[in-house]
Design an enzyme around this catalytic site. Structure first.
Site, PDB file in Angstrom:
ATOM      1  N   TYR A 150      16.682 -17.916 -26.511  1.00 17.44           N
ATOM      2  CA  TYR A 150      16.343 -17.111 -25.330  1.00 17.44           C
ATOM      3  C   TYR A 150      16.057 -18.017 -24.133  1.00 17.44           C
ATOM      4  O   TYR A 150      16.669 -17.883 -23.077  1.00 17.44           O
ATOM      5  CB  TYR A 150      15.125 -16.254 -25.661  1.00 17.44           C
ATOM      6  CG  TYR A 150      14.710 -15.307 -24.562  1.00 17.44           C
ATOM      7  CD1 TYR A 150      15.472 -14.191 -24.244  1.00 17.44           C
ATOM      8  CD2 TYR A 150      13.523 -15.512 -23.855  1.00 17.44           C
ATOM      9  CE1 TYR A 150      15.081 -13.301 -23.242  1.00 17.44           C
ATOM     10  CE2 TYR A 150      13.118 -14.635 -22.859  1.00 17.44           C
ATOM     11  CZ  TYR A 150      13.901 -13.531 -22.560  1.00 17.44           C
ATOM     12  OH  TYR A 150      13.496 -12.654 -21.569  1.00 17.44           O
ATOM     13  N   PHE A 196      -0.479  -3.965 -29.832  1.00 13.28           N
ATOM     14  CA  PHE A 196      -1.886  -3.549 -29.789  1.00 13.28           C
ATOM     15  C   PHE A 196      -2.001  -2.030 -29.683  1.00 13.28           C
ATOM     16  O   PHE A 196      -2.798  -1.404 -30.376  1.00 13.28           O
ATOM     17  CB  PHE A 196      -2.624  -4.216 -28.621  1.00 13.28           C
ATOM     18  CG  PHE A 196      -2.920  -5.682 -28.842  1.00 13.28           C
ATOM     19  CD1 PHE A 196      -2.560  -6.322 -30.012  1.00 13.28           C
ATOM     20  CD2 PHE A 196      -3.572  -6.423 -27.853  1.00 13.28           C
ATOM     21  CE1 PHE A 196      -2.834  -7.673 -30.211  1.00 13.28           C
ATOM     22  CE2 PHE A 196      -3.858  -7.776 -28.045  1.00 13.28           C
ATOM     23  CZ  PHE A 196      -3.481  -8.405 -29.218  1.00 13.28           C
ATOM     24  N   GLN A 214      -5.737 -17.504 -25.739  1.00  9.04           N
ATOM     25  CA  GLN A 214      -4.565 -17.723 -24.894  1.00  9.04           C
ATOM     26  C   GLN A 214      -4.486 -16.586 -23.876  1.00  9.04           C
ATOM     27  O   GLN A 214      -4.853 -15.453 -24.189  1.00  9.04           O
ATOM     28  CB  GLN A 214      -3.272 -17.843 -25.726  1.00  9.04           C
ATOM     29  CG  GLN A 214      -2.794 -16.603 -26.435  1.00  9.04           C
ATOM     30  CD  GLN A 214      -3.418 -16.412 -27.806  1.00  9.04           C
ATOM     31  OE1 GLN A 214      -4.598 -16.701 -28.007  1.00  9.04           O
ATOM     32  NE2 GLN A 214      -2.652 -15.899 -28.732  1.00  9.04           N
TER      33      GLN A 214
HETATM   34  N1  LIG Z   1      10.077  -7.043 -20.113  1.00  8.95           N
HETATM   35  C1  LIG Z   1       9.646  -8.256 -19.790  1.00  8.95           C
HETATM   36  O1  LIG Z   1       8.447  -8.522 -19.838  1.00  8.95           O
HETATM   37  C2  LIG Z   1      10.620  -9.317 -19.335  1.00  8.95           C
HETATM   38  C3  LIG Z   1      10.098 -10.569 -18.990  1.00  8.95           C
HETATM   39  C4  LIG Z   1      10.980 -11.556 -18.570  1.00  8.95           C
HETATM   40  C5  LIG Z   1      12.325 -11.288 -18.459  1.00  8.95           C
HETATM   41  N2  LIG Z   1      12.799 -10.069 -18.784  1.00  8.95           N
HETATM   42  C6  LIG Z   1      14.248  -9.849 -18.688  1.00  8.95           C
HETATM   43  O2  LIG Z   1      14.544  -8.588 -18.155  1.00  8.95           O
HETATM   44  C7  LIG Z   1      15.699  -8.048 -18.788  1.00  8.95           C
HETATM   45  C8  LIG Z   1      15.371  -6.677 -19.356  1.00  8.95           C
HETATM   46  O3  LIG Z   1      14.343  -6.795 -20.321  1.00  8.95           O
HETATM   47  P1  LIG Z   1      13.702  -5.538 -21.048  1.00  8.95           P
HETATM   48  O4  LIG Z   1      12.284  -5.830 -21.285  1.00  8.95           O
HETATM   49  O5  LIG Z   1      14.074  -4.302 -20.330  1.00  8.95           O
HETATM   50  O6  LIG Z   1      14.421  -5.629 -22.475  1.00  8.95           O
HETATM   51  P2  LIG Z   1      15.229  -4.547 -23.276  1.00  8.95           P
HETATM   52  O7  LIG Z   1      15.575  -5.141 -24.582  1.00  8.95           O
HETATM   53  O8  LIG Z   1      14.523  -3.241 -23.260  1.00  8.95           O
HETATM   54  O9  LIG Z   1      16.544  -4.367 -22.398  1.00  8.95           O
HETATM   55  C9  LIG Z   1      17.667  -5.176 -22.521  1.00  8.95           C
HETATM   56  C10 LIG Z   1      18.888  -4.277 -22.486  1.00  8.95           C
HETATM   57  O10 LIG Z   1      20.062  -5.093 -22.572  1.00  8.95           O
HETATM   58  C11 LIG Z   1      20.956  -4.499 -23.503  1.00  8.95           C
HETATM   59  N3  LIG Z   1      21.814  -5.555 -24.033  1.00  8.95           N
HETATM   60  C12 LIG Z   1      21.468  -6.579 -24.837  1.00  8.95           C
HETATM   61  N4  LIG Z   1      22.531  -7.344 -25.095  1.00  8.95           N
HETATM   62  C13 LIG Z   1      23.573  -6.794 -24.418  1.00  8.95           C
HETATM   63  C14 LIG Z   1      24.948  -7.118 -24.298  1.00  8.95           C
HETATM   64  N5  LIG Z   1      25.469  -8.187 -24.906  1.00  8.95           N
HETATM   65  N6  LIG Z   1      25.739  -6.330 -23.540  1.00  8.95           N
HETATM   66  C15 LIG Z   1      25.224  -5.228 -22.903  1.00  8.95           C
HETATM   67  N7  LIG Z   1      23.924  -4.876 -22.990  1.00  8.95           N
HETATM   68  C16 LIG Z   1      23.116  -5.653 -23.738  1.00  8.95           C
HETATM   69  C17 LIG Z   1      20.061  -3.859 -24.534  1.00  8.95           C
HETATM   70  O11 LIG Z   1      20.708  -2.879 -25.310  1.00  8.95           O
HETATM   71  C18 LIG Z   1      18.938  -3.312 -23.667  1.00  8.95           C
HETATM   72  O12 LIG Z   1      19.235  -2.015 -23.212  1.00  8.95           O
HETATM   73  C19 LIG Z   1      16.132  -9.053 -19.850  1.00  8.95           C
HETATM   74  O13 LIG Z   1      17.167  -9.848 -19.328  1.00  8.95           O
HETATM   75  C20 LIG Z   1      14.895  -9.882 -20.062  1.00  8.95           C
HETATM   76  O14 LIG Z   1      15.210 -11.182 -20.464  1.00  8.95           O
HETATM   77  C21 LIG Z   1      11.970  -9.072 -19.232  1.00  8.95           C
END
Ligand SMILES: NC(=O)c1ccc[n+]([C@@H]2O[C@H](COP(=O)([O-])OP(=O)(O)OC[C@H]3O[C@@H](n4cnc5c(N)ncnc54)[C@H](O)[C@@H]3O)[C@@H](O)[C@H]2O)c1
Length: 318
Positions: A150, A196, A214
């Site tokens: 990741y 939680f 943490q």
């Molecule tokens: N939620 C957080 O706290 C957080 C923090 C940092 C970064 N992010 C980033 O924000 C973005 C969204 O995160 P989230 O929390 O909504 O996660 P999430 O898992 O709910 O959403 C990710 C979405 O991407 C889709 N997906 C995964 N692989 C795919 C692919 N190969 N092709 C098409 N769709 C695909 C999944 O089905 C899902 O709907 C991500 O890129 C994540 O890295 C989120």
């Protein structure tokens, strides 16, 4: 055909996920046409079911590791599993999604001259040696650990964004998102807030890793979405990376205690060993976001947690 009335055709990859579904909702409410692309790896149709009736909303099942040919004005690239349980389930696919996904979406942006925003992450800082983390900190990342698929995938995606800027003059924006929570988080994603709340609602012991000293900062989803929309609207000379998150720090133990109080649960805290590579501190320096985006989080933890608890309660109803 380009739209000339201020209305844009916006692609949201990962649009059926937690953040993506809120972003689609927000963009539709602003009058744009939204194309939601998702392979439903971690996202669900339930998350966007309420949008399907809108004539300005389109859903496409597609994996971003394959090229996509559509006509759009803006791209929000959110596709990527975001929680350790999900991204470690198939780590090779995780890196592919970040890296091939970025290449494919940048290629699309280049072809149709779209502006493109990358949902990057605070994980690019790894286990930080400076605190709080500002955007000019290069991070302290293990390249071969369990979280590397990741962290390094997201770092490589950032590199690609900046190489497309330098090489192809693309209009790019990079947001480094810190822990975000709210309704439509996955109940079983192993993230601390969902863990939680679920444990408290089920009356199970609340698992705290280490001593719970943490710290994390938790941003409510509505605040986060606002920052992404503002970032997309910045002038072309602003690319980021820009930290977006809530700088207010809470210890994990404090979070656990608040959740217990809010849910009225009888759950007790139990302490387990810290997983490897788990950062001790994580707090965004949002000076840039405050200045350039004129943005800062507004929703207090108490209010955000209450709304999130209400969502989880609806999931648990038979
Ligand atoms: N939620 C957080 O706290 C957080 C923090 C940092 C970064 N992010 C980033 O924000 C973005 C969204 O995160 P989230 O929390 O909504 O996660 P999430 O898992 O709910 O959403 C990710 C979405 O991407 C889709 N997906 C995964 N692989 C795919 C692919 N190969 N092709 C098409 N769709 C695909 C999944 O089905 C899902 O709907 C991500 O890129 C994540 O890295 C989120």
């Amino acid at each position: 055909m380009k739209s000339y009335d201020g209305k844009k055709r916006v692609l949201v990859t990962g649009g059926a996920g937690f953040l993506g579904s809120h972003l689609c909702e927000r963009l539709l409410a602003s009058g744009h046409d939204v194309l939601c692309v998702d392979n439903f790896y971690t996202g669900t149709k339930d998350n966007i079911a309420h949008l399907l009736d809108s004539p300005r909303f389109e859903l496409m099942r597609h994996d971003v590791t394959f090229p996509l040919y559509v006509e759009v004005d803006e791209i929000y690239n959110l596709a990527c599993p975001a929680s350790p349980v999900h991204y470690q389930f198939d780590p090779v696919q995780t890196t592919k999604t970040s890296v091939h996904g970025a290449i494919n979406m940048l290629g699309l942006a280049k072809r149709v001259k779209a502006k493109i925003l990358q949902a990057s992450t605070s994980e690019v800082y790894g286990d930080p040696k400076v605190h709080p983390q500002a955007e000019d900190y290069w991070g302290h990342v293990n390249p071969i650990g369990m979280r590397s698929c990741y962290d390094e995938g997201k770092r490589c995606a950032e590199t690609l964004f900046f190489d497309y800027l330098r090489q192809h003059k693309l209009r790019i924006k990079v947001a480094r998102i810190f822990n975000t929570y709210g309704p439509r988080m996955h109940p079983n994603d192993g993230r601390v807030v969902s863990n939680f709340i679920m444990q408290a609602l089920k009356g199970e012991p609340i698992t705290v890793y280490g001593e719970g000293i943490q710290t994390r900062s938790f941003c409510y989803v509505d605040d986060l979405i606002e920052s992404l929309v503002r970032l997309m609207a910045t002038s072309d000379d602003f690319t980021g990376p820009v930290n977006v998150g809530n700088p207010k720090e809470f210890s994990i133990r404090e979070l656990a205690e608040r959740v217990v109080a809010l849910t009225g649960s009888r759950s007790k805290l139990v302490f387990k060993p810290l997983p490897s590579d788990d950062p001790m501190q994580r707090q965004p320096d949002i000076t840039v976001a405050r200045r350039v985006l004129e943005w800062q989080p507004k929703v207090e933890l108490e209010e955000g947690l209450r709304k999130t608890v209400a969502y989880f309660q609806t999931l648990m109803r038979p």
